[in-house]
Motif scaffolding. Structure first.
Motif, PDB file in Angstrom:
ATOM      1  N   TRP A 125       0.837  -1.205   0.000  1.00  0.00           N
ATOM      2  CA  TRP A 125       0.000   0.000   0.000  1.00  0.00           C
ATOM      3  C   TRP A 125       0.873   1.257   0.000  1.00  0.00           C
ATOM      4  O   TRP A 125       0.415   2.342  -0.311  1.00  0.00           O
ATOM      5  N   TYR A 126       2.111   1.112   0.382  1.00  0.00           N
ATOM      6  CA  TYR A 126       3.081   2.231   0.384  1.00  0.00           C
ATOM      7  C   TYR A 126       4.244   1.811  -0.493  1.00  0.00           C
ATOM      8  O   TYR A 126       4.339   0.654  -0.916  1.00  0.00           O
ATOM      9  N   TYR A 127       5.152   2.728  -0.782  1.00  0.00           N
ATOM     10  CA  TYR A 127       6.284   2.401  -1.649  1.00  0.00           C
ATOM     11  C   TYR A 127       7.469   1.961  -0.801  1.00  0.00           C
ATOM     12  O   TYR A 127       8.111   2.794  -0.137  1.00  0.00           O
ATOM     13  N   TYR A 160      13.574   0.914   2.479  1.00  0.00           N
ATOM     14  CA  TYR A 160      13.233   2.343   2.535  1.00  0.00           C
ATOM     15  C   TYR A 160      11.770   2.528   2.154  1.00  0.00           C
ATOM     16  O   TYR A 160      11.249   1.812   1.298  1.00  0.00           O
ATOM     17  N   TYR A 161      11.115   3.547   2.751  1.00  0.00           N
ATOM     18  CA  TYR A 161       9.791   3.963   2.238  1.00  0.00           C
ATOM     19  C   TYR A 161       9.880   5.398   1.728  1.00  0.00           C
ATOM     20  O   TYR A 161      10.710   6.190   2.165  1.00  0.00           O
ATOM     21  N   ASN A 173       0.622   4.057  -2.374  1.00  0.00           N
ATOM     22  CA  ASN A 173       0.820   3.493  -3.707  1.00  0.00           C
ATOM     23  C   ASN A 173      -0.530   3.315  -4.406  1.00  0.00           C
ATOM     24  O   ASN A 173      -1.204   2.302  -4.241  1.00  0.00           O
ATOM     25  N   TRP A 174      -0.902   4.307  -5.206  1.00  0.00           N
ATOM     26  CA  TRP A 174      -2.209   4.282  -5.866  1.00  0.00           C
ATOM     27  C   TRP A 174      -2.272   3.267  -7.004  1.00  0.00           C
ATOM     28  O   TRP A 174      -3.318   3.041  -7.586  1.00  0.00           O
ATOM     29  N   ARG A 175      -1.144   2.641  -7.342  1.00  0.00           N
ATOM     30  CA  ARG A 175      -1.208   1.591  -8.375  1.00  0.00           C
ATOM     31  C   ARG A 175      -1.775   0.301  -7.786  1.00  0.00           C
ATOM     32  O   ARG A 175      -2.142  -0.604  -8.517  1.00  0.00           O
ATOM     33  N   ASN A 176      -1.817   0.240  -6.464  1.00  0.00           N
ATOM     34  CA  ASN A 176      -2.411  -0.921  -5.812  1.00  0.00           C
ATOM     35  C   ASN A 176      -3.936  -0.741  -5.772  1.00  0.00           C
ATOM     36  O   ASN A 176      -4.447   0.205  -5.174  1.00  0.00           O
ATOM     37  N   MET A 207       0.857  10.087  -8.810  1.00  0.00           N
ATOM     38  CA  MET A 207       1.378   8.987  -9.628  1.00  0.00           C
ATOM     39  C   MET A 207       2.864   9.207  -9.934  1.00  0.00           C
ATOM     40  O   MET A 207       3.221  10.073 -10.723  1.00  0.00           O
ATOM     41  N   LYS A 208       3.687   8.409  -9.303  1.00  0.00           N
ATOM     42  CA  LYS A 208       5.131   8.488  -9.580  1.00  0.00           C
ATOM     43  C   LYS A 208       5.438   7.687 -10.840  1.00  0.00           C
ATOM     44  O   LYS A 208       4.710   6.738 -11.160  1.00  0.00           O
ATOM     45  N   HIS A 209       6.517   8.034 -11.519  1.00  0.00           N
ATOM     46  CA  HIS A 209       6.881   7.241 -12.693  1.00  0.00           C
ATOM     47  C   HIS A 209       7.178   5.814 -12.228  1.00  0.00           C
ATOM     48  O   HIS A 209       7.949   5.605 -11.277  1.00  0.00           O
ATOM     49  N   PRO A 210       6.580   4.799 -12.895  1.00  0.00           N
ATOM     50  CA  PRO A 210       6.712   3.428 -12.363  1.00  0.00           C
ATOM     51  C   PRO A 210       8.136   2.891 -12.383  1.00  0.00           C
ATOM     52  O   PRO A 210       8.435   1.917 -11.676  1.00  0.00           O
TER      53      PRO A 210
END
Ligand code: NOJ
Length: 546
Positions: A125-127, A160-161, A173-176, A207-210
């Motif tokens: 849910w987080y990076y 790291y987060y 992490n909105w891609r989840n 949205m971060k670059h994947p």
């Protein structure tokens, strides 16, 4: 108001800690806001946007949310929010809340779970990323607040987060798809409670670059600049996938009637116009236009932005304008006292939805904060760079009594009031003809009664002297049209009457002055020879000749 109410609305932005304290703890709260709704109605506000009031450890004063569906005790209770919504709706005032999608608090149960182990179901849910082989952070992305790495190492799980802002604000992490579903449910929770819309915090950063590649270095960066600008934000801001995020928000809002979505994005007008989407796939109703906050108050800038909206606005787009907010120096401080009214003349007569920051209607300026009263983490992390936001978040001034009526006399306001509060306050200015408050109220009143000013087109006048901005607002269903002239200089400027009227399509002057920022409007008529006083702004109505 229904349908596209947000096109005609005056949005009033409330920083809740600083608006009205009802219980004497020195912090503004929801019952305080409710008690001031009659004032907002009198002023002409159609909607209030309230910065976050959800439970929060307050590392970033509410922009670190630890529970999205409740109210922080400092601001009241969910019952207080229900009461506020209903009292606002009784007065035909809409309520817009702040939605913080990019990050949560590090004390949010989701993050506590995510951090608990690499295999926790909420880990993704987080990076979370592994260190580079030398132990350093996964890439060179920087935190907006201190310009240090945006990655924080977690000893417990050895990864790291990511935190775009404080380390207490881990990025979601909105891609989840589970994150999306949970966040969309939160929007629905508030929409069902009657909330009329959301201002979406740093929407363009979500949205971060994947690929998580380094951001290119910024060749123009120098030591005195914001430390986070050492690298560009190519992979962390306004990435191509952001439109997908915008759609998720809009689709959720469109499950309900008459809701508004406002996206926070500091972009050029050409770029922000891409965040309206298309009629088939609409995105934000109002991608926030920060140009007047981030640029010098000059005729050239203002004229350019009006032009750019005329050029880049898509068919489903609608402009919007704002002069101040809770993050940047107040307009009166940036533009100076002589131009403060002109800024507001523009705000309420230019084409588009105006957002007014609390206290700007009094002409409030930045307040100097003594070092021992500093609250803002940004100031504490970057002392001396002038990035702190406390000076623009000081309490609203209601009257000439102790603490300007913001809190109880025996209480200590969370930030100082500032030395002008005893005369620059609502009660004094309401009684004083010619005050800034009366000027703003009158302007809003004129706007409300005019279809041309609310919804009409805007034509920039091109044949005016260098220092003078001029435009005409008109609407096919309004027999009155409006002329606005603003002198940006300290000089009296003669106007070429023939050129002005010919550009407006008029042969003989039939102008009626409705409002003047300087001088008595009843004395003002555009007749030969005509001129505009130093720093003067004028609003005229006229009728097109048949
Ligand atoms: C933008 C908000 O306006 C600001 O106050 C906040 O600190 C950051 N986003 C982080 O949420």
């Amino acid at each position: 108001m229904s349908g596209e109410w947000w096109k005609k609305a005056v949005i009033y932005h409330i920083y809740p800690r600083s608006f009205q304290d009802s219980n004497g703890d020195g912090i503004g709260d929801l019952p305080g806001i409710t008690s001031r709704l009659d004032y907002l109605k009198w002023l002409g506000a159609d909607a209030i946007w309230i910065s976050p009031v959800y439970p929060s450890p307050m590392a970033d004063f509410g922009y670190d949310v630890s529970d999205h569906t409740d109210i922080d005790p400092a601001f009241g209770s969910i019952a207080d929010m229900d009461a506020l919504i209903s009292a606002a709706h009784n007065r035909d005032i809409k309520v817009v809340l702040d939605f913080v999608p990019n990050h949560t608090s590090n004390e949010h149960p989701w993050f506590l779970e995510s951090k608990s182990s690499r295999t926790n179901p909420k880990r993704d849910w987080y990076y979370w990323k592994d260190p580079k082989p030398d132990g350093s952070p996964p890439n060179n992305w920087l935190s907006r607040f201190d310009g240090k790495s945006a990655w924080k190492f977690d000893d417990g799980t050895g990864q790291y987060y990511l935190h775009t802002f404080l380390e207490e604000q881990p990025d979601l992490n909105w891609r989840n798809p589970e994150v999306r579903a949970a966040m969309q449910e939160i929007l629905r929770f508030w929409f069902k409670r009657g909330v009329d819309g959301f201002r979406v915090d740093v929407s363009y950063r979500v949205m971060k670059h994947p690929d998580f590649e380094d951001n290119p270095l910024n060749p123009d960066w120098t030591e005195r600049m914001d430390p986070s600008f050492r690298v560009t934000e190519k992979n962390t801001k306004n990435t191509p996938d952001i439109h997908q995020f915008n759609r998720w928000i809009r689709e959720t809002a469109d499950e309900f009637d008459n809701k508004v979505t406002i996206g926070e994005m500091n972009l050029s007008i050409e770029q922000l116009c891409k965040h309206f989407g298309t009629p088939e796939k609409p995105e934000f109703h109002l991608p926030f236009n920060f140009r007047l906050i981030f640029s010098a108050w000059t005729k050239e800038n203002v004229k350019r932005y009006i032009h750019e909206f005329n050029e880049f606005l898509p068919v489903n787009g609608w402009p919007n304008w704002v002069l101040s907010n809770h993050d940047q120096p107040r307009f009166a401080t940036r533009a100076g006292a002589k131009q403060t009214r002109n800024g507001h003349l523009l705000l309420f007569t230019v084409k588009g939805t105006p957002t007014l920051y609390y206290g700007d209607e009094l002409g409030m300026e930045n307040v100097e904060i003594p070092p021992d009263r500093v609250q803002d983490p940004w100031e504490l992390l970057t002392p001396g760079l002038g990035l702190g936001r406390d000076p623009v978040r000081t309490p609203m001034r209601w009257n000439d009594r102790t603490h300007a009526g913001f809190t109880k006399p025996a209480s200590t306001p969370w930030l100082p009031l500032g030395k002008d509060a005893s005369h620059q306050n609502v009660s004094t200015q309401r009684k004083t003809s010619g005050s800034m408050l009366r000027f703003v109220k009158e302007l809003i009143q004129i706007r409300k009664e005019s279809k041309a000013l609310l919804l009409g087109d805007i034509n920039l006048l091109e044949n005016l002297p260098d220092a003078v901005l001029g435009y005409v607002r008109h609407h096919i269903d309004d027999s009155n049209a409006y002329l606005v002239l603003i002198n940006f200089s300290d000089e009296t400027v003669p106007l070429d009457e023939a050129a002005l009227f010919s550009e407006m399509g008029l042969t003989r002057p039939s102008l009626h002055c409705l409002l003047a920022t300087e001088g008595d409007q009843n004395e003002i008529a555009l007749h030969s020879p005509i001129s505009i006083l130093p720093n003067q702004g004028l609003l005229f109505s006229f009728q097109y000749e048949n």
